[in-house]
Design an enzyme around this catalytic site. Structure first.
Site, PDB file in Angstrom:
ATOM      1  N   SER A 135       3.663  -7.088  -2.986  1.00  0.00           N
ATOM      2  CA  SER A 135       3.729  -5.886  -3.827  1.00  0.00           C
ATOM      3  C   SER A 135       5.116  -5.690  -4.426  1.00  0.00           C
ATOM      4  CB  SER A 135       3.397  -4.674  -2.946  1.00  0.00           C
ATOM      5  OG  SER A 135       3.727  -3.490  -3.607  1.00  0.00           O
ATOM      6  N   TYR A 159       5.312   0.638   4.581  1.00  0.00           N
ATOM      7  CA  TYR A 159       4.365  -0.280   3.920  1.00  0.00           C
ATOM      8  C   TYR A 159       5.120  -1.423   3.241  1.00  0.00           C
ATOM      9  CZ  TYR A 159       1.388  -2.074   0.164  1.00  0.00           C
ATOM     10  OH  TYR A 159       0.720  -2.908  -0.714  1.00  0.00           O
ATOM     11  N   LYS A 163       5.345  -5.685   3.890  1.00  0.00           N
ATOM     12  CA  LYS A 163       5.112  -6.723   2.861  1.00  0.00           C
ATOM     13  C   LYS A 163       6.320  -7.668   2.806  1.00  0.00           C
ATOM     14  CE  LYS A 163       1.064  -5.688   1.466  1.00  0.00           C
ATOM     15  NZ  LYS A 163      -0.052  -6.616   1.575  1.00  0.00           N
TER      16      LYS A 163
HETATM   17  P1  NAD Z   1      -8.145  -2.308  -0.063  1.00  0.00           P
HETATM   18  O1  NAD Z   1      -7.797  -1.419   1.058  1.00  0.00           O
HETATM   19  O2  NAD Z   1      -9.159  -1.860  -1.042  1.00  0.00           O
HETATM   20  O3  NAD Z   1      -8.607  -3.738   0.496  1.00  0.00           O
HETATM   21  C1  NAD Z   1      -8.068  -4.286   1.672  1.00  0.00           C
HETATM   22  C2  NAD Z   1      -9.238  -4.803   2.502  1.00  0.00           C
HETATM   23  O4  NAD Z   1      -8.720  -5.380   3.704  1.00  0.00           O
HETATM   24  C3  NAD Z   1     -10.183  -3.698   2.918  1.00  0.00           C
HETATM   25  O5  NAD Z   1     -11.517  -4.090   2.610  1.00  0.00           O
HETATM   26  C4  NAD Z   1      -9.987  -3.567   4.426  1.00  0.00           C
HETATM   27  O6  NAD Z   1     -11.178  -3.200   5.076  1.00  0.00           O
HETATM   28  C5  NAD Z   1      -9.522  -4.962   4.791  1.00  0.00           C
HETATM   29  N1  NAD Z   1      -8.675  -5.048   5.974  1.00  0.00           N
HETATM   30  C6  NAD Z   1      -7.558  -4.331   6.253  1.00  0.00           C
HETATM   31  N2  NAD Z   1      -7.028  -4.738   7.419  1.00  0.00           N
HETATM   32  C7  NAD Z   1      -7.808  -5.750   7.872  1.00  0.00           C
HETATM   33  C8  NAD Z   1      -7.773  -6.596   9.023  1.00  0.00           C
HETATM   34  N3  NAD Z   1      -6.816  -6.492   9.936  1.00  0.00           N
HETATM   35  N4  NAD Z   1      -8.730  -7.534   9.159  1.00  0.00           N
HETATM   36  C9  NAD Z   1      -9.699  -7.668   8.232  1.00  0.00           C
HETATM   37  N5  NAD Z   1      -9.791  -6.900   7.136  1.00  0.00           N
HETATM   38  C10 NAD Z   1      -8.857  -5.953   6.965  1.00  0.00           C
HETATM   39  O7  NAD Z   1      -6.792  -2.676  -0.786  1.00  0.00           O
HETATM   40  P2  NAD Z   1      -6.566  -3.411  -2.180  1.00  0.00           P
HETATM   41  O8  NAD Z   1      -6.122  -2.410  -3.167  1.00  0.00           O
HETATM   42  O9  NAD Z   1      -7.735  -4.260  -2.481  1.00  0.00           O
HETATM   43  O10 NAD Z   1      -5.302  -4.294  -1.812  1.00  0.00           O
HETATM   44  C11 NAD Z   1      -5.461  -5.632  -1.366  1.00  0.00           C
HETATM   45  C12 NAD Z   1      -4.085  -6.154  -0.956  1.00  0.00           C
HETATM   46  O11 NAD Z   1      -3.200  -6.073  -2.063  1.00  0.00           O
HETATM   47  C13 NAD Z   1      -3.433  -5.348   0.175  1.00  0.00           C
HETATM   48  O12 NAD Z   1      -2.794  -6.246   1.051  1.00  0.00           O
HETATM   49  C14 NAD Z   1      -2.433  -4.476  -0.538  1.00  0.00           C
HETATM   50  O13 NAD Z   1      -1.327  -4.164   0.280  1.00  0.00           O
HETATM   51  C15 NAD Z   1      -2.025  -5.373  -1.687  1.00  0.00           C
HETATM   52  N6  NAD Z   1      -1.529  -4.612  -2.847  1.00  0.00           N
HETATM   53  C16 NAD Z   1      -2.335  -3.639  -3.382  1.00  0.00           C
HETATM   54  C17 NAD Z   1      -1.862  -2.876  -4.454  1.00  0.00           C
HETATM   55  C18 NAD Z   1      -2.710  -1.778  -5.046  1.00  0.00           C
HETATM   56  O14 NAD Z   1      -2.177  -0.926  -5.753  1.00  0.00           O
HETATM   57  N7  NAD Z   1      -4.019  -1.752  -4.830  1.00  0.00           N
HETATM   58  C19 NAD Z   1      -0.591  -3.118  -4.981  1.00  0.00           C
HETATM   59  C20 NAD Z   1       0.188  -4.137  -4.425  1.00  0.00           C
HETATM   60  C21 NAD Z   1      -0.308  -4.878  -3.348  1.00  0.00           C
END
Ligand code: NAD
Ligand code: UDP
Length: 349
Positions: A135, A159, A163
């Site tokens: 991120s 958070y 990362k």
């Molecule tokens: P999200 O919460 O919609 O999806 C994450 C998924 O991971 C969920 O389905 C959750 O159930 C699953 N999960 C969490 N911990 C777990 C574990 N220990 N074992 C198995 N499954 C697990 O989030 P997103 O928006 O799809 O983000 C996906 C990734 O991208 C994340 O790592 C997030 O930090 C990163 N990210 C997201 C954004 C954003 O704005 N959405 C920005 C930068 C980075």
């Protein structure tokens, strides 16, 4: 090639799964459902059949990454019976900046602890290719020009710390020389929008803090108005500027990163995924209103703690190295996001 997507039922992971299937990859998903809903599976299947993709190419495992035995079973199942797992796209993790402040233990245990378990099992099974969902939060800067991958890493919340720690860990793994790792940290800026079908999109289980879900709530009249955090930033109109990127552009970036890694022997890369275009809160509101013919009342309030005025990617590395190009505009993001919200005003509940 068989690709394991951790967190594949979440917002970004579900779009990546569809893009993988469209590109003829086989997909395995590991998701604990901690922040997603199994209904997303039905909708992925609907899109798969609408687009005549091969649903048999997708397998879903409900499991927590930290369950090492389960992870080993999955890798073993695929190394014995069928072709082995060729790469992992690692999206699983907790992602709320606000929650992470109150629950640092959960965030470190899940995001860092889960990744350590995953890498350990990957190493055991000789799977050495991973794309990690990182991120822009890790930069901890954002009041000047475009941010490139060499900018100082200085996260200001738990958070972001997790990362940065995972990136650091992956670097150590790469330099261990234990096997020829291929690692890409994709640093997302502000992912938004939804699949054009409106069947999958962002459906957080807790309170939404990001601007797109809040704007949608206001448009749906579930919230009176949007509170704009500050109108005295050093930006074009005084409101915060961000680099919003359509989730499908983001998903395409993963496919290109995967293809890039398939053609190299070993690699460790950090790559920004953003549009490279800054949009202010006021510009976003205007586009959302005009694209969707809705009203977004707003009021100005004070700055949010720990906020930045201007966070925009230098995306030239993704463009030159991965041959990636974001194709979708802010208008596309607003329209697609609204379509999803109209179909699922309460998310998957
Ligand atoms: P999200 O919460 O919609 O999806 C994450 C998924 O991971 C969920 O389905 C959750 O159930 C699953 N999960 C969490 N911990 C777990 C574990 N220990 N074992 C198995 N499954 C697990 O989030 P997103 O928006 O799809 O983000 C996906 C990734 O991208 C994340 O790592 C997030 O930090 C990163 N990210 C997201 C954004 C954003 O704005 N959405 C920005 C930068 C980075
Ligand atoms: N923002 C806002 N009101 C809100 C939520 C966000 O004015 O209710 C602003 C915020 O100050 C920032 C932009 O919208 O300038 C994007 O915020 P978001 O939390 O979505 O992303 P991040 O700050 O994590 O990049």
């Amino acid at each position: 090639m068989k690709v394991l997507v951790t967190g594949g039922l979440g917002f970004i992971g579900s779009h990546i799964c569809l893009e993988l299937l469209s590109n003829n990859f086989e997909v395995l998903v590991v998701d604990s459902l901690i922040n997603s809903n199994s209904l997303v599976i039905d909708n992925i299947n609907k899109i798969v059949s609408q687009n005549k993709l091969n649903v048999r190419k997708m397998r879903i495992y409900e499991a927590d990454l930290r369950d090492e035995c389960k992870l080993i079973d999955i890798f073993r199942e695929h190394s014995i019976k069928e072709s082995s797992i060729g790469a992992v796209i690692h999206c699983a993790g907790l992602k709320s900046v606000n929650d992470s402040v109150g629950s640092p233990i959960d965030y470190w245990a899940n995001n860092v602890g889960g990744t350590i378990k995953l890498i350990k099992v990957m190493e055991e099974f000789g799977c050495n290719t991973i794309i990690f969902s990182s991120s822009a939060t890790i930069y901890g800067v954002g009041d000047g020009g475009l941010i490139n991958e060499n900018a100082t890493i200085n996260p200001i919340n738990p958070y972001g710390q997790t990362k940065a720690a995972v990136e650091r860990f992956l670097k150590d793994v790469f330099y261990s020389g234990n096997q020829k790792w291929k690692i890409v940290n994709l640093r997302y800026f502000n992912p938004t929008g939804a699949h054009k079908s409106g069947l999958i999109g962002e459906s957080p289980k807790g309170l939404a803090n990001n601007i797109f879900p809040i704007i949608s709530k206001v448009a749906l009249k579930k919230k009176d108005k949007l509170k704009i955090f500050g109108n005295n930033w050093d930006t074009k109109d005084g409101t915060g500027v961000r680099d919003y990127i359509h989730v499908m552009d983001l998903a395409e970036g993963h496919i290109l990163a995967l293809k890039y890694l398939n053609n190299v022997k070993e690699e460790f890369l950090n790559i920004n995924l953003g549009n490279g275009i800054g949009t202010s809160v006021l510009e976003l509101i205007k586009t959302y209103q005009e694209s969707n013919n809705v009203e977004i009342p707003f009021e100005f309030v004070g700055r949010r703690k720990g906020d930045f005025g201007h966070v925009v990617a230098d995306n030239s590395k993704a463009i030159s190295l991965l041959k990636w190009k974001p194709k979708r505009s802010i208008k596309d993001m607003c329209k697609d996001s609204w379509r999803w919200n109209l179909l699922y005003p309460n998310g998957y509940v």
